[in-house]
Design an enzyme around this catalytic site. Structure first.
Site, short mmCIF file in Angstrom:
data_model
loop_
_atom_site.label_atom_id
_atom_site.label_comp_id
_atom_site.label_asym_id
_atom_site.label_seq_id
_atom_site.Cartn_x
_atom_site.Cartn_y
_atom_site.Cartn_z
N CYS A 345 0.83 -1.21 0.00
CA CYS A 345 0.00 0.00 0.00
C CYS A 345 0.86 1.26 0.00
O CYS A 345 0.43 2.31 -0.50
CB CYS A 345 -0.95 0.00 1.19
SG CYS A 345 -0.17 -0.25 2.79
N HIS A 821 -0.92 0.70 7.55
CA HIS A 821 -1.55 0.79 6.23
C HIS A 821 -1.50 2.23 5.72
O HIS A 821 -1.67 3.18 6.49
CB HIS A 821 -3.01 0.32 6.31
CG HIS A 821 -3.71 0.24 5.00
ND1 HIS A 821 -3.36 -0.67 4.03
CD2 HIS A 821 -4.73 0.97 4.48
CE1 HIS A 821 -4.15 -0.50 2.97
NE2 HIS A 821 -4.98 0.49 3.23
#
Length: 869
Positions: A345, A821
């Site tokens: 990510c 994330h």
């Protein structure tokens, strides 16, 4: 068939370690699913492309290819299966009573054919099909054996995509040990021989024929693989047999993974003190005792590691973002998500910011300017080399994200995962791009989470290097004939004003170009009772569901003020005072305002437990900012300037003999969330390589106003020059490379014995810490070379009025930048859009106050792209 037979001798058999692109075109994201023609894979080079790109930059006029077409269709019993979800009784996927998997709802129909293509046969430059015959179990016997073996090796190959994922997977894992039981493994001479025909293999316990059969290396028993906890998986026959025979025969090998290259075989030990994948050095001898000859064997099934990689790729990497908001999914050119390859990510967020159309200069340079991609100069490398060509892969990525060609149906909601969103026809998985960027980096080549800011800087360096070595493929230069590299869009210099306390004389100097502005958050200025703001709560609830304390707020202007505040340097050595030591006051300003300014907020600090912790603070960032008051003015009338001395002559007395910075130690500190300048400053203060001592130094000094400032020029070997290098070569390299000083180029030329190409390669390969690398050379610094202007960048950086508009955010959820994330928000056509890997939607509440990186565009450049791109 005659035409195919005539080319049979040109085919090759793909070994398990060779790169085979059987799942995706190397130039585009087209796959066997996306077009009626699928992709064609060359039977000699194993490079897969669209048919019209099969002969790009290839010396061949005619060649043999395997055409691969695939289609995902709904199973006939879908309605019946859908009703089962209402009565889920088992926590499992793909098992009776459990949730449905893709395999429950869909099946893939694969079609293959052998094709003879001829280049330029029809006059428009496109390859023409000379002959094409279906290839399947019924027809393969009619083809020459060389063609059959080559085609089967491609069909059964794991493929480059899985190979690249597997490489990253293995880098994160411990290497497989040699089994302690291999050398003394008992062999039961029971006359059992294993058939060479895979169709005859079956589990001896259940009689089932599967792709997961394991051969016991002691007694020749063939059993199914392990049964999973939820009831899925194999028959468990091999493990049951090990237990039933008194746990005397622990080593097994997976049938179908054995080839002439014995290292490809998947071996496992059931012994309780090993119980995992192992190496069996004497595997060849053990197999021969069972009648298995390695010569000519081909891989026909996937190894355990490859299956784990595929499972990892299908896992839903969802994070709670904009919780409670009703996000409206959108799709179209510049609004396409990217598949998470496993902790990727950080890369996806940076890629969306750079390549999804937000920055028109990059889209102009790397986008497809006509409908025919084969006409692009960036696609001028052969298919065999395209997957390792960075410019080609950027071109592929920009085309995939901005063309709209891979747009799929818009899902009803982003809150609930729709299994149809996994349709490979519409997914973009940037594996080749990730590999070509990260393959030489100790961290980015792995499958672990990384710092998005560090990746951005490394990516720009890689792009600059590729563009400067592009041999005219970009075909764009400025009025002076020099190429504008991509980093120039973000590059700025700072002007430092040093005032000597002894005589109040002033010295001005400029820093080397930088692409990322790192701002320290001045917590003493934090406010928790701002009257115009609602109370902010932390990301997570406290114990028992109670809300945590109010989160303080710091304004963006206060962060800029802390960066630009005057600092005192206690021990500067001044040449004009006969090298006497005197304090100096230092002030930093912008020398130019770049077209795009990327700001990193230093949201992490070292805690009492010596671990980096996230600072609980909101940053009040306005949609528009003005930096006009932070522009450097240069020498002013009435100022008395220090007499001209060579750059680096005014240095801190304590760092005059600066130690070389250890690159691994620097990487460790940066992985903890500290900036490059701060990490370098800490390491230099403690000898260059002691990470623990550097952390202690950081703990004491990370609140210093100059902690993140660029180091003084004297801290590096900027004066490393040599008198026996060709100054004409120095000037040429400085002008053409554009991002190195004359002294840096001279040092590289001296180190490389005057070879300009080797010197350029050396400079680029040490860009992460060039100054320390030059210092470690220990080259004689004496020279009489004249200053002919070569030491200055001949390419002026972009500049403007200093007003900026916020156009992008990269936010991070987690304890530190190397975990958690990343999510990207971009402003498209006046509306904020969230890019959460493959999920793209209109944003209701962009997390402006919580972002880790902020992208600003200079207001006077809005709607006016740089003509040099």
């Amino acid at each position: 068939m005659e035409r195919i037979a005539a080319l049979a001798s040109t085919t090759r058999i793909a070994t398990p370690h060779e790169p085979v692109t059987n799942s995706e075109c190397v130039y585009t994201f087209h796959s066997p699913y996306t077009t009626d023609g699928g992709i064609v894979v060359n039977l000699a080079t194993f490079a897969g492309t669209l048919q019209e790109l099969a002969f790009v930059n290839s010396p061949d006029d005619t060649a043999l290819f395997l055409r691969i077409r695939k289609k995902r269709v709904t199973k006939n019993n879908l309605d019946e299966e859908q009703s089962k979800t209402e009565g889920v009784t088992k926590l499992g996927v793909g098992v009776e009573g459990g949730f449905q998997s893709d395999a429950d709802k869909y099946e893939t129909i694969s079609n293959y054919s052998i094709v003879v293509l001829r280049k330029d046969a029809n006059g428009d430059g496109k390859p023409r099909v000379v002959a094409e015959l279906d290839y399947n179990e019924d027809t393969k016997g009619s083809f020459p054996e060389e063609v059959t073996r080559s085609a089967d090796s491609i069909i059964n190959h794991a493929g480059l995509a899985v190979q690249q994922d597997l490489k990253a997977w293995e880098l994160d894992d411990e290497p497989k040990p040699v089994s302690k039981y291999a050398e003394t493994l008992p062999f039961v001479d029971n006359g059992v021989k294993v058939s060479a025909n895979p169709a005859e293999w079956k589990c001896e316990k259940t009689g089932e024929k599967t792709d997961h059969l394991w051969l016991n290396l002691s007694d020749g028993f063939i059993g199914g693989g392990r049964k999973n906890w939820d009831g899925s998986g194999g028959t468990n026959g091999a493990l049951d047999h090990f237990i039933e025979t008194g746990e005397k025969y622990p080593l097994v090998v997976k049938l179908g993974t054995i080839t002439e290259d014995i290292t490809t075989a998947d071996c496992y030990s059931y012994a309780k003190d090993e119980d995992g994948p192992v190496l069996v050095p004497n595997l060849k001898e053990l197999l021969e005792k069972r009648g298995i000859r390695l010569a000519g064997l081909q891989k026909t099934v996937k190894s355990t590691a490859e299956l784990e990689v595929e499972l990892n790729a299908t896992y839903a990497f969802d994070a709670i973002t904009e919780a409670g908001a009703h996000l409206v999914p959108i799709a179209g050119p510049g609004l396409h998500g990217l598949q998470n390859l496993g902790n990727s990510c950080y890369m996806n967020s940076v890629v969306q910011m750079l390549f999804s159309g937000l920055i028109p200069e990059i889209s102009s340079r790397y986008g497809i300017k006509c409908s025919d991609i084969s006409k692009s100069s960036l696609v001028s490398v052969s298919p065999a080399h395209a997957s390792d060509d960075l410019l080609c892969q950027i071109n592929k990525l920009v085309y995939g994200l901005t063309s709209g060609e891979f747009r799929g149906p818009i899902p009803e909601s982003v809150e609930v995962s729709d299994i149809s969103s996994s349709d490979p026809k519409y997914r973009l998985a940037p594996r080749m791009f990730k590999h070509v960027v990260g393959k030489d980096h100790i961290d980015f080549r792995t499958g672990q989470q990384q710092d998005a800011a560090q990746y951005f800087q490394y990516l720009l360096e890689k792009i600059d290097r590729a563009e400067l070595c592009a041999d005219g493929r970009l075909n764009i230069k400025n009025s002076s004939g020099c190429l504008h590299v991509t980093s120039h869009l973000f590059s700025y210099k700072t002007e430092t004003r040093l005032v000597c306390e002894a005589d109040h004389m002033i010295k001005y100097r400029q820093s080397p170009p930088e692409t990322l502005l790192t701002l320290r958050i001045p917590m003493p200025q934090a406010k928790s009772d701002a009257p115009d703001l609602k109370r902010q709560r932390s990301e997570e609830p406290g114990e028992g569901g109670k809300e945590k304390n109010e989160v303080p707020t710091v304004s963006f202007d206060e962060c800029l003020a802390a960066w630009s505040a005057s600092t005192t340097i206690d021990d500067c050595r001044w040449p004009h005072l006969q090298n006497a030591v005197s304090r100096a006051t230092s002030t930093t300003r912008f020398a130019n305002f770049p077209r795009y300014l990327l700001v990193q907020m230093q949201r992490y600090q070292l805690g009492d437990d010596w671990q980096p912790h996230k600072i609980e603070v909101d940053i009040d960032v306005p949609e528009e900012i003005s930096l006009k008051g932070l522009k450097g003015t240069g020498p002013q009338e009435g100022e008395i300037l220090v007499p001209h001395e060579p750059e680096g002559s005014i240095v801190s007395a304590t760092v005059q003999n600066t130690p070389a910075v250890d690159e691994n130690a620097l990487a460790q500190l940066m992985d903890m969330g500290f900036s490059m300048n701060g990490s370098k400053r800490a390491l230099m203060a403690v000898g260059g390589s002691d990470v623990e001592a550097a952390m202690n130094w950081v703990f004491e000094h990370n609140s210093d106003p100059d902690f993140n400032d660029p180091l003084p020029d004297g801290d590096v070997a900027a004066s490393v020059v040599s008198s026996d290098v060709d100054e004409g070569v120095v000037t040429s390299l400085v002008e053409n490379l554009g991002c190195f000083t004359g002294d840096q180029v001279r040092a590289a030329l001296k180190h490389c014995d005057g070879a300009s190409d080797r010197a350029a390669d050396w400079l680029f390969s040490h860009m992460d810490d060039l100054d320390a690398a030059i210092a470690s050379l220990g080259i004689n610094t004496s020279t009489n070379a004249p200053d002919n202007g070569a030491e200055k960048n001949s390419r002026p950086l972009d500049d403007g009025d200093g007003k900026y508009a916020l156009i992008g955010l990269i936010s991070h959820i987690g304890k530190n930048t190397s975990s958690g994330h990343y999510v990207c928000h971009l402003k498209k056509d006046g509306k904020w859009v969230i890019f959460n890997d493959e999920k793209v939607a209109l944003s209701e509440h962009p997390p402006v106050k919580h972002a880790y990186m902020y992208l600003f565009q200079r207001s006077d450049s809005l709607g006016s792209p740089h003509p040099g791109f």
